[in-house]
Design a protein around this motif. Sequence first.
Motif, PDB file in Angstrom:
ATOM      1  N   SER A  20       0.822  -1.192   0.125  1.00 43.25           N
ATOM      2  CA  SER A  20      -0.114   0.093   0.064  1.00 43.25           C
ATOM      3  C   SER A  20       0.806   1.282  -0.011  1.00 43.25           C
ATOM      4  CB  SER A  20      -0.749  -0.073   1.238  1.00 43.25           C
ATOM      5  OG  SER A  20      -0.143  -0.035   2.443  1.00 43.25           O
ATOM      6  N   VAL A  21       2.016   1.222  -0.239  1.00 41.83           N
ATOM      7  CA  VAL A  21       3.014   2.331  -0.174  1.00 41.83           C
ATOM      8  C   VAL A  21       2.603   3.250  -1.546  1.00 41.83           C
ATOM      9  CG1 VAL A  21       5.328   3.195  -0.573  1.00 41.83           C
ATOM     10  CG2 VAL A  21       5.021   1.150   0.831  1.00 41.83           C
ATOM     11  N   PRO A  22       2.110   4.532  -1.370  1.00 42.44           N
ATOM     12  CA  PRO A  22       1.673   5.238  -2.544  1.00 42.44           C
ATOM     13  C   PRO A  22       2.753   5.395  -3.591  1.00 42.44           C
ATOM     14  CG  PRO A  22       1.401   6.674  -0.315  1.00 42.44           C
ATOM     15  CD  PRO A  22       2.167   5.170  -0.051  1.00 42.44           C
ATOM     16  N   VAL A  23       2.078   5.248  -4.760  1.00 38.76           N
ATOM     17  CA  VAL A  23       2.826   5.227  -6.050  1.00 38.76           C
ATOM     18  C   VAL A  23       4.005   6.275  -5.932  1.00 38.76           C
ATOM     19  CG1 VAL A  23       2.686   5.465  -8.329  1.00 38.76           C
ATOM     20  CG2 VAL A  23       0.967   4.153  -7.207  1.00 38.76           C
ATOM     21  N   PRO A  24       3.938   7.544  -5.476  1.00 41.68           N
ATOM     22  CA  PRO A  24       5.146   8.543  -5.683  1.00 41.68           C
ATOM     23  C   PRO A  24       6.215   8.456  -4.816  1.00 41.68           C
ATOM     24  CG  PRO A  24       2.872   9.690  -5.565  1.00 41.68           C
ATOM     25  CD  PRO A  24       2.515   8.239  -5.277  1.00 41.68           C
ATOM     26  N   LEU A  25       5.878   7.966  -3.689  1.00 41.31           N
ATOM     27  CA  LEU A  25       6.727   7.483  -2.715  1.00 41.31           C
ATOM     28  C   LEU A  25       7.594   6.222  -3.067  1.00 41.31           C
ATOM     29  CD1 LEU A  25       5.567   7.641   0.973  1.00 41.31           C
ATOM     30  CD2 LEU A  25       7.569   8.664   0.261  1.00 41.31           C
TER      31      LEU A  25
END
Length: 206
Positions: free
Chosen positions: A194-199
């Motif tokens: 679930s780590v956000p795409v930009p990060l």
Amino acid sequence: MADMESFREAVAAWAAGGPDGPARDLAARLEVRTAVLLEGLSDAAAVDALAARLGRDLAAEGICVLPMGGAMSVGRFARLLGPYGLGLRLTGLCDEAERPYYARALAPPDAAARPEFYVCAADLEDELIRALGPERVGELVRAEGEERRLRTFLRQPAQQGRSAQQQLRRFLGTKKGRKIHYGRVLVEALDDASVPVPLKALFASL
């Protein structure tokens, strides 16, 4: 002993009109090769927290996570640190509204290349709340001892009619230091998927 925090302080002093010598000396001694340009301390807290989760020592890798104190400063920092300054590789993370500032500042000398930075849909807090879900973020706020403050905030007339995600995003920005604190708390609560795409894209590039 010189460390990356000393380099950050030297760069900030240079950007404020101070001498360039201390930053140049520390960049060489610490073998700094990349600067990650971030708007502020809450973004840096999230990046540092994710690095810790991934078992990465960014400073040891020659990567400086650099909060600038505002997105409109990105041009100044890019001039000091980029190809015409210290010669570091530049990347960063920004909000959608800041995309034009970053695109101009990080445009590479080679016109055929694309600027390398990563954009959050609204801001990083919004990305993290969406990744975890409002219910889970509410649980984390309560676990941090702020249930009463959150309930009081949600009763305010201005919050009526807003989505839970909008309310939580606003809540995180209502007290000095809260966004910084929850930048770490929310990242630590993520699972790997679930780590956000930009990060995720930023770290894949480092």
